[in-house]
Design an enzyme around this catalytic site. Structure first.
Site, mmCIF file in Angstrom:
data_model
loop_
_atom_site.group_PDB
_atom_site.id
_atom_site.type_symbol
_atom_site.label_atom_id
_atom_site.label_comp_id
_atom_site.label_asym_id
_atom_site.label_seq_id
_atom_site.Cartn_x
_atom_site.Cartn_y
_atom_site.Cartn_z
ATOM 1 N N SER A 24 23.341 36.567 -7.305
ATOM 2 C CA SER A 24 22.949 37.739 -7.546
ATOM 3 C C SER A 24 23.936 38.476 -5.840
ATOM 4 O O SER A 24 23.440 39.337 -5.538
ATOM 5 C CB SER A 24 21.192 37.256 -6.310
ATOM 6 O OG SER A 24 21.999 36.260 -5.503
ATOM 7 N N SER B 243 24.783 32.015 -7.553
ATOM 8 C CA SER B 243 24.942 33.879 -6.926
ATOM 9 C C SER B 243 26.415 33.594 -6.319
ATOM 10 O O SER B 243 26.374 34.796 -5.857
ATOM 11 C CB SER B 243 24.204 34.079 -6.132
ATOM 12 O OG SER B 243 23.134 34.151 -7.191
ATOM 13 N N LYS C 238 25.679 39.092 3.098
ATOM 14 C CA LYS C 238 24.479 39.841 1.939
ATOM 15 C C LYS C 238 24.084 40.147 2.899
ATOM 16 O O LYS C 238 23.644 39.437 3.617
ATOM 17 C CB LYS C 238 24.929 38.506 1.335
ATOM 18 C CG LYS C 238 23.868 38.872 -0.095
ATOM 19 C CD LYS C 238 23.900 37.354 -0.722
ATOM 20 C CE LYS C 238 22.343 37.447 -1.458
ATOM 21 N NZ LYS C 238 22.908 35.681 -2.704
HETATM 22 N N1 GLN Z 1 21.113 33.653 -11.194
HETATM 23 C C1 GLN Z 1 20.472 32.857 -10.337
HETATM 24 C C2 GLN Z 1 18.921 33.238 -10.327
HETATM 25 O O1 GLN Z 1 18.768 34.509 -10.926
HETATM 26 C C3 GLN Z 1 20.996 32.374 -9.376
HETATM 27 C C4 GLN Z 1 20.456 33.261 -8.121
HETATM 28 C C5 GLN Z 1 21.202 32.902 -6.806
HETATM 29 O O2 GLN Z 1 22.182 31.891 -6.594
HETATM 30 N N2 GLN Z 1 20.195 33.390 -5.686
HETATM 31 O O3 GLN Z 1 18.571 32.589 -10.229
#
Ligand code: GLN
Length: 488
Positions: free
Chosen positions: A165, A189, A78
């Site tokens: 994400s 994420s 990532k």
């Molecule tokens: N969807 C969550 C957020 O927007 C998780 C993000 C993550 O785990 N980096 O914060």
């Protein structure tokens, strides 16, 4: 044609001489080329990956020393995980997100000056890093629609989002563009995009894997996670990347067992589940139905499975968004355009105006929303009303979860309240987007490990998952039960 099923089988093929690392890398490079429109990769390290593969093939021929645990395993990272001398941008313009130039190569972004500990360990185990992967800007989002490089498409239905994400990392494994990938999980994420894409996603315990070299979103929540197709591969990756690290004092000194060698365990387990989750008005009825049915089947198979009263669902998403935005507002203050990254081209600005222009143009809409929200909840007039209160929720929730783990080995939940949604569907409604995280943020608030297992298919054609959580540092039993559940 090369077909990847597991690291173990790939290693057997390499030993038998049925395949070479070069052929495997060529296969993935071709697949990446054919699926470019999915937008999973930001940059592909084609020449470098081929060279590494060639070196490994030669080394294997010589027979000494024995191959590393990830010998020739093709991995994607990532775009928040630093790899020395490679560009990195957290999918943000503020780190000079790089775009293809006229000659087809990527423009220069900010370049990592050191590698993350996880990357050092992958390389030491002889993995081949094939490229870096698209994500929501600074890992903020649930749909991979907040990236400076544009959306990632779900390969099972290109009109749908892959989740976020770590959307690029999920699609890279889903579409067979690498063998395994790394993402980061601050509030879901890894698990949520794994759910949307029909693959496995593991978030380890907070403190199991070093965060050194992981671009910070919310430091007391962030954890590197793993995407894969099967549990033994995930177990192998975890044993390579986890464990103490002198560069991250939050990593536990606890023993990091050889997970992949200890995956069999036939004992009956004790599972807790929450009716409040399955009867929640926001959860898709079909998802609730299948998970309830699955719970009944577990009882028939001899496990102890019981409901536990849990009236926390109205609090956990707000607590998560108060605390993570507060941490993010502090973490992201370093991007000011002075030492590195994007800086406004406007001439002759005084310092505050320079910051303003740089940050206004460099950050995307969602990141700005979160910096403002985080600054607000930390401001003197509102600190106690929001930040302190959310910290209390976090503490009480941890106590509640510890009580549950006195009587149970695992907690069962859906990973997501719905299957992958259509691109654009929730983009203009941040609250609806945040509610996508209702079942995942708990593990990050408490710091426990959790895994998303793609066991179900919805009548809309999309996959969905069972999420299993274990107590701190119980990854071994989590992987053992997961291995059983995915094989049943
Ligand atoms: N969807 C969550 C957020 O927007 C998780 C993000 C993550 O785990 N980096 O914060």
């Amino acid at each position: 044609m090369f077909v990847f099923s597991s690291i173990e089988q790939y290693h057997a093929q390499l030993q038998e001489g049925n395949i070479t690392c070069v052929q495997a890398v060529e296969h993935y490079l071709q697949r990446i080329h054919l699926t470019k429109h999915l937008n999973a990769f930001i940059e592909v390290y084609a020449a470098e990956a081929l060279q590494k593969a060639k070196n490994l093939d030669e080394k294997r021929k010589l027979g000494e020393p024995p191959p590393g645990k990830l010998h020739g395993v093709v991995i994607g990272l990532k775009d928040v995980i630093c790899y020395k001398d490679h560009a990195i941008s957290a999918s943000s313009k503020i780190l000079n997100a790089r775009f293809p130039t006229d000659d087809g190569t990527n423009g220069r972004g900010f370049t990592s000056i050191y590698s993350a500990t996880v990357v050092e360990r992958l390389l030491a185990a002889e993995a081949i890093i094939i490229g870096n992967l698209n994500c929501d800007e600074f890992a903020m989002g649930s749909s991979n629609e907040n990236s400076a490089y544009g959306n990632v498409l779900n390969a099972l239905d290109e009109t749908r989002v892959p989740g976020g994400s770590s959307g690029g990392s999920a699609v890279a494994v889903q579409a067979g563009l690498c063998m395994i990938s790394l993402g980061s999980d601050t509030g879901g994420s890894v698990r949520q995009p794994a759910d949307f894409c029909g693959i496995i996603g593991l978030k380890p315990t907070y403190g199991r894997v070093s965060r050194y070299g992981l671009i910070a979103y919310a430091s007391s929540f962030d954890q590197v996670g793993i995407f894969g197709n099967n549990i033994p591969d995930i177990a192998t990756l975890l044993e390579v990347i986890a464990g103490p690290d002198e560069f991250d004092s939050t990593v536990s000194q606890k023993e990091n067992p050889p997970y992949s060698l200890e995956l069999s365990n036939d004992q009956p387990f004790r599972f807790a589940y929450f009716n409040e989750a399955l009867d929640h008005p926001g959860v898709d009825r079909e998802i609730a139905f299948f998970i309830k049915k699955y719970i009944e089947d577990l009882k028939i198979k001899g496990h102890e499975v019981k409901p536990v009263a849990f009236d926390w669902f109205d609090y956990i998403v707000p607590a998560y968004y108060v605390l993570t935005t507060a941490e993010a507002s502090s973490n992201l203050s370093r991007y000011d355009g002075v030492k590195y990254g994007y800086k406004t081209p406007m001439p002759n600005l005084e310092l505050t105006e320079f910051y303003k222009q740089t940050r206004s143009a460099g950050f995307g809409k969602e990141v700005k929303r979160r910096i403002m929200l985080g600054t607000f909840v930390l401001s003197s007039g509102y600190y106690n009303a929001y930040f302190t209160r959310a910290q209390k929720v976090r503490k009480l929730l941890s106590e509640k979860i510890q009580l549950i783990f006195r009587d149970f080995d695992f907690i069962l939940l859906p990973t997501s309240p719905f299957t992958a949604f259509k691109a654009g569907e929730k983009l203009h409604d941040p609250i609806a987007m945040y509610l996508a995280d209702i079942y995942t943020v708990m593990a990050n608030l408490v710091g426990i490990p959790a895994i998303s297992l793609p066991l179900f298919k919805h009548s809309n054609g999309m996959p969905f998952s069972l999420q299993v959580m274990a107590n701190h540092f119980n990854e071994l039993s989590l992987l053992q039960i997961s291995n059983r559940l995915v094989q049943q």
